[in-house]
Write a protein that holds these residues in place. Structure first.
Motif, PDB file in Angstrom:
ATOM      1  N   ILE A  52       0.823  -1.210   0.000  1.00 54.37           N
ATOM      2  CA  ILE A  52       0.000   0.000   0.000  1.00 54.37           C
ATOM      3  C   ILE A  52       0.855   1.256   0.000  1.00 54.37           C
ATOM      4  CG2 ILE A  52      -1.616   1.347   1.408  1.00 54.37           C
ATOM      5  CD1 ILE A  52      -2.850  -1.335   2.283  1.00 54.37           C
ATOM      6  N   GLY A  53       1.871   1.295   0.838  1.00 54.41           N
ATOM      7  CA  GLY A  53       2.714   2.476   0.968  1.00 54.41           C
ATOM      8  C   GLY A  53       3.562   2.375   2.215  1.00 54.41           C
ATOM      9  N   ILE A  54       3.965   3.526   2.718  1.00 56.32           N
ATOM     10  CA  ILE A  54       4.818   3.563   3.905  1.00 56.32           C
ATOM     11  C   ILE A  54       4.569   4.856   4.670  1.00 56.32           C
ATOM     12  CG2 ILE A  54       6.767   4.650   2.713  1.00 56.32           C
ATOM     13  CD1 ILE A  54       8.582   2.836   4.479  1.00 56.32           C
ATOM     14  N   ILE A  55       4.728   4.773   5.966  1.00 54.46           N
ATOM     15  CA  ILE A  55       4.750   5.969   6.795  1.00 54.46           C
ATOM     16  C   ILE A  55       6.217   6.187   7.135  1.00 54.46           C
ATOM     17  CG2 ILE A  55       4.019   7.057   8.942  1.00 54.46           C
ATOM     18  CD1 ILE A  55       1.559   5.160   8.878  1.00 54.46           C
ATOM     19  N   GLU A  56       6.783   7.191   6.494  1.00 56.45           N
ATOM     20  CA  GLU A  56       8.212   7.481   6.681  1.00 56.45           C
ATOM     21  C   GLU A  56       8.436   8.216   7.998  1.00 56.45           C
ATOM     22  OE1 GLU A  56      11.919   9.764   4.472  1.00 56.45           O
ATOM     23  OE2 GLU A  56       9.881  10.121   3.773  1.00 56.45           O
ATOM     24  N   ALA A  57       9.492   7.831   8.682  1.00 56.94           N
ATOM     25  CA  ALA A  57       9.883   8.495   9.928  1.00 56.94           C
ATOM     26  C   ALA A  57      11.208   9.198   9.711  1.00 56.94           C
ATOM     27  CB  ALA A  57      10.011   7.480  11.047  1.00 56.94           C
ATOM     28  N   LYS A  58      11.251  10.484  10.036  1.00 59.04           N
ATOM     29  CA  LYS A  58      12.499  11.250   9.952  1.00 59.04           C
ATOM     30  C   LYS A  58      12.758  11.899  11.293  1.00 59.04           C
ATOM     31  CE  LYS A  58      13.388  12.306   5.207  1.00 59.04           C
ATOM     32  NZ  LYS A  58      13.759  13.321   4.256  1.00 59.04           N
ATOM     33  N   LYS A  59      13.949  11.669  11.793  1.00 58.92           N
ATOM     34  CA  LYS A  59      14.317  12.218  13.084  1.00 58.92           C
ATOM     35  C   LYS A  59      14.166  13.736  13.080  1.00 58.92           C
ATOM     36  CE  LYS A  59      17.702  11.564  16.648  1.00 58.92           C
ATOM     37  NZ  LYS A  59      18.815  10.735  17.078  1.00 58.92           N
ATOM     38  N   SER A  60      13.565  14.241  14.116  1.00 56.49           N
ATOM     39  CA  SER A  60      13.288  15.658  14.370  1.00 56.49           C
ATOM     40  C   SER A  60      12.298  16.295  13.378  1.00 56.49           C
ATOM     41  CB  SER A  60      14.576  16.490  14.452  1.00 56.49           C
ATOM     42  OG  SER A  60      15.161  16.673  13.188  1.00 56.49           O
ATOM     43  N   LYS A  61      11.766  15.492  12.449  1.00 56.07           N
ATOM     44  CA  LYS A  61      10.727  15.993  11.546  1.00 56.07           C
ATOM     45  C   LYS A  61       9.385  15.346  11.836  1.00 56.07           C
ATOM     46  CE  LYS A  61      12.913  17.765   7.478  1.00 56.07           C
ATOM     47  NZ  LYS A  61      12.801  17.831   6.030  1.00 56.07           N
ATOM     48  N   GLY A  62       9.396  14.032  12.066  1.00 52.32           N
ATOM     49  CA  GLY A  62       8.168  13.320  12.357  1.00 52.32           C
ATOM     50  C   GLY A  62       7.847  12.268  11.328  1.00 52.32           C
ATOM     51  N   TYR A  63       6.558  12.128  11.028  1.00 54.68           N
ATOM     52  CA  TYR A  63       6.062  11.078  10.150  1.00 54.68           C
ATOM     53  C   TYR A  63       5.332  11.668   8.958  1.00 54.68           C
ATOM     54  CZ  TYR A  63       6.887   8.083  14.182  1.00 54.68           C
ATOM     55  OH  TYR A  63       7.465   7.429  15.233  1.00 54.68           O
ATOM     56  N   LYS A  64       5.445  10.951   7.834  1.00 56.73           N
ATOM     57  CA  LYS A  64       4.743  11.366   6.624  1.00 56.73           C
ATOM     58  C   LYS A  64       4.291  10.117   5.880  1.00 56.73           C
ATOM     59  CE  LYS A  64       5.025  14.242   2.564  1.00 56.73           C
ATOM     60  NZ  LYS A  64       5.363  15.578   2.191  1.00 56.73           N
ATOM     61  N   LEU A  65       3.061  10.160   5.388  1.00 55.02           N
ATOM     62  CA  LEU A  65       2.475   9.032   4.663  1.00 55.02           C
ATOM     63  C   LEU A  65       2.760   9.154   3.172  1.00 55.02           C
ATOM     64  CD1 LEU A  65       0.553   6.548   4.491  1.00 55.02           C
ATOM     65  CD2 LEU A  65      -1.329   8.190   4.298  1.00 55.02           C
ATOM     66  N   TYR A  66       3.269   8.060   2.601  1.00 49.44           N
ATOM     67  CA  TYR A  66       3.462   7.951   1.156  1.00 49.44           C
ATOM     68  C   TYR A  66       2.661   6.741   0.682  1.00 49.44           C
ATOM     69  CZ  TYR A  66       7.353  11.176   1.708  1.00 49.44           C
ATOM     70  OH  TYR A  66       8.126  12.278   2.003  1.00 49.44           O
ATOM     71  N   VAL A  67       1.772   6.967  -0.256  1.00 49.45           N
ATOM     72  CA  VAL A  67       0.939   5.893  -0.787  1.00 49.45           C
ATOM     73  C   VAL A  67       1.517   5.461  -2.134  1.00 49.45           C
ATOM     74  CG1 VAL A  67      -1.373   5.278  -1.599  1.00 49.45           C
ATOM     75  CG2 VAL A  67      -1.100   6.773   0.395  1.00 49.45           C
ATOM     76  N   TYR A  68       1.810   4.150  -2.253  1.00 45.98           N
ATOM     77  CA  TYR A  68       2.349   3.599  -3.493  1.00 45.98           C
ATOM     78  C   TYR A  68       1.247   3.067  -4.398  1.00 45.98           C
ATOM     79  CZ  TYR A  68       6.675   3.459  -0.757  1.00 45.98           C
ATOM     80  OH  TYR A  68       7.743   3.777   0.026  1.00 45.98           O
ATOM     81  N   ASN A  69       0.228   2.510  -3.775  1.00 46.48           N
ATOM     82  CA  ASN A  69      -0.835   1.866  -4.520  1.00 46.48           C
ATOM     83  C   ASN A  69      -2.160   2.480  -4.068  1.00 46.48           C
ATOM     84  OD1 ASN A  69      -2.799   0.095  -5.508  1.00 46.48           O
ATOM     85  ND2 ASN A  69      -1.415  -1.668  -5.390  1.00 46.48           N
ATOM     86  N   LYS A  70      -2.598   3.509  -4.790  1.00 47.09           N
ATOM     87  CA  LYS A  70      -3.787   4.271  -4.379  1.00 47.09           C
ATOM     88  C   LYS A  70      -5.042   3.401  -4.307  1.00 47.09           C
ATOM     89  CE  LYS A  70      -6.052   8.587  -4.500  1.00 47.09           C
ATOM     90  NZ  LYS A  70      -6.825   8.389  -3.300  1.00 47.09           N
ATOM     91  N   SER A  71      -5.225   2.507  -5.244  1.00 45.61           N
ATOM     92  CA  SER A  71      -6.441   1.688  -5.225  1.00 45.61           C
ATOM     93  C   SER A  71      -6.465   0.767  -4.002  1.00 45.61           C
ATOM     94  CB  SER A  71      -6.591   0.884  -6.515  1.00 45.61           C
ATOM     95  OG  SER A  71      -5.550  -0.047  -6.649  1.00 45.61           O
ATOM     96  N   GLU A  72      -5.329   0.186  -3.635  1.00 46.03           N
ATOM     97  CA  GLU A  72      -5.266  -0.656  -2.439  1.00 46.03           C
ATOM     98  C   GLU A  72      -5.429   0.181  -1.171  1.00 46.03           C
ATOM     99  OE1 GLU A  72      -5.246  -4.025  -2.011  1.00 46.03           O
ATOM    100  OE2 GLU A  72      -5.627  -3.998  -4.161  1.00 46.03           O
ATOM    101  N   PHE A  73      -4.855   1.375  -1.181  1.00 46.69           N
ATOM    102  CA  PHE A  73      -5.005   2.276  -0.040  1.00 46.69           C
ATOM    103  C   PHE A  73      -6.474   2.650   0.139  1.00 46.69           C
ATOM    104  CE2 PHE A  73      -5.197   6.567   1.787  1.00 46.69           C
ATOM    105  CZ  PHE A  73      -4.528   6.352   2.976  1.00 46.69           C
ATOM    106  N   ASP A  74      -7.141   2.983  -0.963  1.00 42.97           N
ATOM    107  CA  ASP A  74      -8.565   3.346  -0.901  1.00 42.97           C
ATOM    108  C   ASP A  74      -9.407   2.186  -0.375  1.00 42.97           C
ATOM    109  OD1 ASP A  74      -8.027   5.887  -1.789  1.00 42.97           O
ATOM    110  OD2 ASP A  74      -8.636   5.503  -3.861  1.00 42.97           O
ATOM    111  N   LYS A  75      -9.089   0.967  -0.809  1.00 45.75           N
ATOM    112  CA  LYS A  75      -9.809  -0.204  -0.296  1.00 45.75           C
ATOM    113  C   LYS A  75      -9.591  -0.350   1.205  1.00 45.75           C
ATOM    114  CE  LYS A  75      -9.339  -2.975  -4.462  1.00 45.75           C
ATOM    115  NZ  LYS A  75      -8.686  -4.180  -4.996  1.00 45.75           N
TER     116      LYS A  75
END
Length: 103
Positions: A52-75
């Motif tokens: 589906i994707g990944i929630i990226e973690a960056k030190k001192s920045k936090g978290y960000k969601l990246y969706v690789y497969n929009k149709s699977e994410f929507d499901k």
């Protein structure tokens, strides 16, 4: 409660175009930072398993969601959104933002 928390984390990350710190998520969700980090680890396992994707973690920045497969994410989201109880302001707001974002 666990599933609703995971869903709310995903919705808050989806609504943001930038990184969100664990502290900010914890305050909005009324849980501690350790709980947020644990839930994000679990979500990443699910997202990775289903490509589906990944929630990226960056030190001192936090978290960000990246969706690789929009149709699977929507499901994934459609399935989870149906189970959310709209009995509190955070759930209602997250549900509305999610529906607007899909338009």
């Amino acid at each position: 409660m666990k599933e609703k928390l995971n869903e709310n984390i995903v919705m808050l990350l989806q609504q943001s175009n930038d990184f969100i710190k664990a502290e900010e998520l914890a305050v909005k969700l009324e849980v501690n930072e350790k709980t947020v980090r644990r839930r994000i680890r679990q979500l990443n396992e699910t997202f990775n398993l289903n490509n589906i994707g990944i929630i990226e973690a960056k030190k001192s920045k936090g978290y960000k969601l990246y969706v690789y497969n929009k149709s699977e994410f929507d499901k994934f989201i459609d399935y989870k959104i149906a189970d959310i109880e709209l009995n509190n302001p955070l759930n209602r707001r997250a549900s509305i933002f999610f529906k607007i974002d899909k338009i």
